[in-house]
Design a protein around this motif. Structure first.
Motif, PDB file in Angstrom:
ATOM      1  N   ILE A  91       0.863  -1.186   0.000  1.00  0.00           N
ATOM      2  CA  ILE A  91       0.000   0.000   0.000  1.00  0.00           C
ATOM      3  C   ILE A  91       0.898   1.234   0.000  1.00  0.00           C
ATOM      4  O   ILE A  91       1.732   1.403   0.890  1.00  0.00           O
ATOM      5  CB  ILE A  91      -0.923   0.008   1.229  1.00  0.00           C
ATOM      6  CG1 ILE A  91      -1.820  -1.235   1.224  1.00  0.00           C
ATOM      7  CG2 ILE A  91      -1.751   1.289   1.276  1.00  0.00           C
ATOM      8  CD1 ILE A  91      -2.575  -1.452   2.520  1.00  0.00           C
ATOM      9  N   LEU A  92       0.744   2.069  -0.987  1.00  0.00           N
ATOM     10  CA  LEU A  92       1.587   3.254  -1.157  1.00  0.00           C
ATOM     11  C   LEU A  92       3.061   2.906  -0.980  1.00  0.00           C
ATOM     12  O   LEU A  92       3.767   3.512  -0.174  1.00  0.00           O
ATOM     13  CB  LEU A  92       1.177   4.347  -0.159  1.00  0.00           C
ATOM     14  CG  LEU A  92      -0.252   4.863  -0.251  1.00  0.00           C
ATOM     15  CD1 LEU A  92      -0.567   5.787   0.911  1.00  0.00           C
ATOM     16  CD2 LEU A  92      -0.471   5.588  -1.569  1.00  0.00           C
ATOM     17  N   PRO A  93       3.559   1.932  -1.726  1.00  0.00           N
ATOM     18  CA  PRO A  93       4.925   1.460  -1.489  1.00  0.00           C
ATOM     19  C   PRO A  93       6.006   2.507  -1.725  1.00  0.00           C
ATOM     20  O   PRO A  93       7.000   2.543  -0.987  1.00  0.00           O
ATOM     21  CB  PRO A  93       5.070   0.286  -2.448  1.00  0.00           C
ATOM     22  CG  PRO A  93       4.031   0.498  -3.492  1.00  0.00           C
ATOM     23  CD  PRO A  93       2.901   1.212  -2.817  1.00  0.00           C
ATOM     24  N   ARG A  94       5.814   3.356  -2.717  1.00  0.00           N
ATOM     25  CA  ARG A  94       6.838   4.368  -2.989  1.00  0.00           C
ATOM     26  C   ARG A  94       6.901   5.394  -1.859  1.00  0.00           C
ATOM     27  O   ARG A  94       7.982   5.746  -1.384  1.00  0.00           O
ATOM     28  CB  ARG A  94       6.564   5.042  -4.329  1.00  0.00           C
ATOM     29  CG  ARG A  94       6.679   4.052  -5.499  1.00  0.00           C
ATOM     30  CD  ARG A  94       6.265   4.651  -6.795  1.00  0.00           C
ATOM     31  NE  ARG A  94       7.428   5.362  -7.344  1.00  0.00           N
ATOM     32  CZ  ARG A  94       7.393   6.077  -8.434  1.00  0.00           C
ATOM     33  NH1 ARG A  94       6.284   6.219  -9.113  1.00  0.00           N
ATOM     34  NH2 ARG A  94       8.485   6.674  -8.864  1.00  0.00           N
ATOM     35  N   LEU A  95       5.755   5.863  -1.414  1.00  0.00           N
ATOM     36  CA  LEU A  95       5.706   6.823  -0.313  1.00  0.00           C
ATOM     37  C   LEU A  95       6.207   6.188   0.986  1.00  0.00           C
ATOM     38  O   LEU A  95       6.950   6.811   1.755  1.00  0.00           O
ATOM     39  CB  LEU A  95       4.282   7.350  -0.140  1.00  0.00           C
ATOM     40  CG  LEU A  95       4.074   8.400   0.944  1.00  0.00           C
ATOM     41  CD1 LEU A  95       4.916   9.642   0.653  1.00  0.00           C
ATOM     42  CD2 LEU A  95       2.604   8.769   1.032  1.00  0.00           C
ATOM     43  N   SER A  96       5.815   4.945   1.232  1.00  0.00           N
ATOM     44  CA  SER A  96       6.268   4.232   2.426  1.00  0.00           C
ATOM     45  C   SER A  96       7.779   4.076   2.421  1.00  0.00           C
ATOM     46  O   SER A  96       8.443   4.282   3.445  1.00  0.00           O
ATOM     47  CB  SER A  96       5.617   2.855   2.509  1.00  0.00           C
ATOM     48  OG  SER A  96       4.224   2.964   2.556  1.00  0.00           O
ATOM     49  N   ALA A  97       8.329   3.713   1.276  1.00  0.00           N
ATOM     50  CA  ALA A  97       9.775   3.553   1.162  1.00  0.00           C
ATOM     51  C   ALA A  97      10.496   4.876   1.395  1.00  0.00           C
ATOM     52  O   ALA A  97      11.543   4.912   2.058  1.00  0.00           O
ATOM     53  CB  ALA A  97      10.136   2.975  -0.205  1.00  0.00           C
ATOM     54  N   LEU A  98       9.946   5.969   0.890  1.00  0.00           N
ATOM     55  CA  LEU A  98      10.557   7.280   1.117  1.00  0.00           C
ATOM     56  C   LEU A  98      10.511   7.672   2.587  1.00  0.00           C
ATOM     57  O   LEU A  98      11.474   8.221   3.127  1.00  0.00           O
ATOM     58  CB  LEU A  98       9.876   8.347   0.263  1.00  0.00           C
ATOM     59  CG  LEU A  98      10.234   8.353  -1.208  1.00  0.00           C
ATOM     60  CD1 LEU A  98       9.386   9.383  -1.966  1.00  0.00           C
ATOM     61  CD2 LEU A  98      11.721   8.637  -1.401  1.00  0.00           C
ATOM     62  N   ALA A  99       9.395   7.392   3.259  1.00  0.00           N
ATOM     63  CA  ALA A  99       9.289   7.686   4.691  1.00  0.00           C
ATOM     64  C   ALA A  99      10.310   6.874   5.489  1.00  0.00           C
ATOM     65  O   ALA A  99      10.981   7.402   6.386  1.00  0.00           O
ATOM     66  CB  ALA A  99       7.872   7.394   5.190  1.00  0.00           C
ATOM     67  N   LEU A 100      10.440   5.602   5.145  1.00  0.00           N
ATOM     68  CA  LEU A 100      11.424   4.757   5.828  1.00  0.00           C
ATOM     69  C   LEU A 100      12.843   5.230   5.550  1.00  0.00           C
ATOM     70  O   LEU A 100      13.687   5.265   6.453  1.00  0.00           O
ATOM     71  CB  LEU A 100      11.239   3.295   5.427  1.00  0.00           C
ATOM     72  CG  LEU A 100       9.958   2.641   5.940  1.00  0.00           C
ATOM     73  CD1 LEU A 100       9.746   1.291   5.268  1.00  0.00           C
ATOM     74  CD2 LEU A 100       9.984   2.505   7.450  1.00  0.00           C
ATOM     75  N   ALA A 101      13.112   5.601   4.309  1.00  0.00           N
ATOM     76  CA  ALA A 101      14.449   6.099   3.959  1.00  0.00           C
ATOM     77  C   ALA A 101      14.780   7.369   4.736  1.00  0.00           C
ATOM     78  O   ALA A 101      15.883   7.507   5.277  1.00  0.00           O
ATOM     79  CB  ALA A 101      14.530   6.353   2.451  1.00  0.00           C
ATOM     80  N   ALA A 102      13.816   8.283   4.806  1.00  0.00           N
ATOM     81  CA  ALA A 102      14.043   9.537   5.526  1.00  0.00           C
ATOM     82  C   ALA A 102      14.292   9.291   7.012  1.00  0.00           C
ATOM     83  O   ALA A 102      15.118   9.970   7.627  1.00  0.00           O
ATOM     84  CB  ALA A 102      12.850  10.467   5.338  1.00  0.00           C
ATOM     85  N   SER A 103      13.610   8.324   7.589  1.00  0.00           N
ATOM     86  CA  SER A 103      13.799   8.053   9.016  1.00  0.00           C
ATOM     87  C   SER A 103      15.038   7.194   9.273  1.00  0.00           C
ATOM     88  O   SER A 103      15.604   7.228  10.367  1.00  0.00           O
ATOM     89  CB  SER A 103      12.559   7.390   9.608  1.00  0.00           C
ATOM     90  OG  SER A 103      12.416   6.069   9.134  1.00  0.00           O
ATOM     91  N   LEU A 104      15.475   6.442   8.279  1.00  0.00           N
ATOM     92  CA  LEU A 104      16.637   5.572   8.458  1.00  0.00           C
ATOM     93  C   LEU A 104      17.933   6.361   8.558  1.00  0.00           C
ATOM     94  O   LEU A 104      18.860   5.950   9.277  1.00  0.00           O
ATOM     95  CB  LEU A 104      16.722   4.560   7.310  1.00  0.00           C
ATOM     96  CG  LEU A 104      17.826   3.514   7.407  1.00  0.00           C
ATOM     97  CD1 LEU A 104      17.669   2.675   8.672  1.00  0.00           C
ATOM     98  CD2 LEU A 104      17.817   2.632   6.170  1.00  0.00           C
ATOM     99  N   VAL A 105      18.024   7.489   7.892  1.00  0.00           N
ATOM    100  CA  VAL A 105      19.266   8.267   7.912  1.00  0.00           C
ATOM    101  C   VAL A 105      19.608   8.737   9.324  1.00  0.00           C
ATOM    102  O   VAL A 105      20.692   8.429   9.838  1.00  0.00           O
ATOM    103  CB  VAL A 105      19.213   9.434   6.899  1.00  0.00           C
ATOM    104  CG1 VAL A 105      20.411  10.360   7.068  1.00  0.00           C
ATOM    105  CG2 VAL A 105      19.147   8.888   5.480  1.00  0.00           C
ATOM    106  N   PRO A 106      18.728   9.453  10.027  1.00  0.00           N
ATOM    107  CA  PRO A 106      19.086   9.854  11.388  1.00  0.00           C
ATOM    108  C   PRO A 106      19.207   8.665  12.351  1.00  0.00           C
ATOM    109  O   PRO A 106      20.027   8.685  13.268  1.00  0.00           O
ATOM    110  CB  PRO A 106      17.964  10.802  11.816  1.00  0.00           C
ATOM    111  CG  PRO A 106      16.836  10.527  10.898  1.00  0.00           C
ATOM    112  CD  PRO A 106      17.445  10.031   9.617  1.00  0.00           C
ATOM    113  N   THR A 107      18.414   7.617  12.115  1.00  0.00           N
ATOM    114  CA  THR A 107      18.517   6.417  12.943  1.00  0.00           C
ATOM    115  C   THR A 107      19.918   5.829  12.840  1.00  0.00           C
ATOM    116  O   THR A 107      20.535   5.449  13.845  1.00  0.00           O
ATOM    117  CB  THR A 107      17.471   5.371  12.488  1.00  0.00           C
ATOM    118  OG1 THR A 107      16.168   5.911  12.671  1.00  0.00           O
ATOM    119  CG2 THR A 107      17.596   4.085  13.261  1.00  0.00           C
TER     120      THR A 107
END
Length: 131
Positions: free
Chosen positions: A74-90
């Protein structure tokens, strides 16, 4: 290709779902390590809380929510972008291997850092997928 996407997305999401659930449940375990990066980000984004524990829990919730959506396709591209954005500071907060003085811990953090960089590449590939 559709079969590969159907299989790959939940596999990629599994790391976020697993870690995200634990982080939401026990943010106090990660808050001290995450505080410098989390609070610096909160200074840039006005609507974020100024509490490291709350920020860590919020990041865990993003991992669970976006990871679940990605796993379900479900919304895989948007989900992947959200995860990518949160993975950097993590990754910067949790695996700053260049700051570690103990050789064994430095090696563990270096491996985890580059594992996260690899996962970031997978997320960006999903985000760019036109299929």
């Amino acid at each position: 290709m559709a079969v590969l996407r159907t299989l790959a997305r939940p596999l990629l999401a599994s790391a976020f779902l697993s870690a995200g659930v634990q982080t939401v449940r026990r943010p106090e375990l990660l808050a001290p390590v995450a505080a410098p990066v989390a609070l610096a980000i909160a200074d840039w984004i006005p609507f974020l809380p100024r509490d490291a524990r709350a920020l860590v829990r919020l990041n865990g919730a993003v991992h669970v929510g976006a990871g679940g959506l990605l796993a379900l396709g479900i919304l895989p591209r948007l989900s992947a972008l959200a995860l990518a954005a949160s993975l950097v500071p993590t990754t910067l907060a949790g695996h700053a291997y260049w700051r570690e003085e103990d050789a064994g811990k430095r090696m563990q953090h270096r491996v985890a850092f580059f594992a996260n960089v690899s996962i970031l590449g997978g997320l960006l590939a999903v985000a760019a997928d036109c299929g």
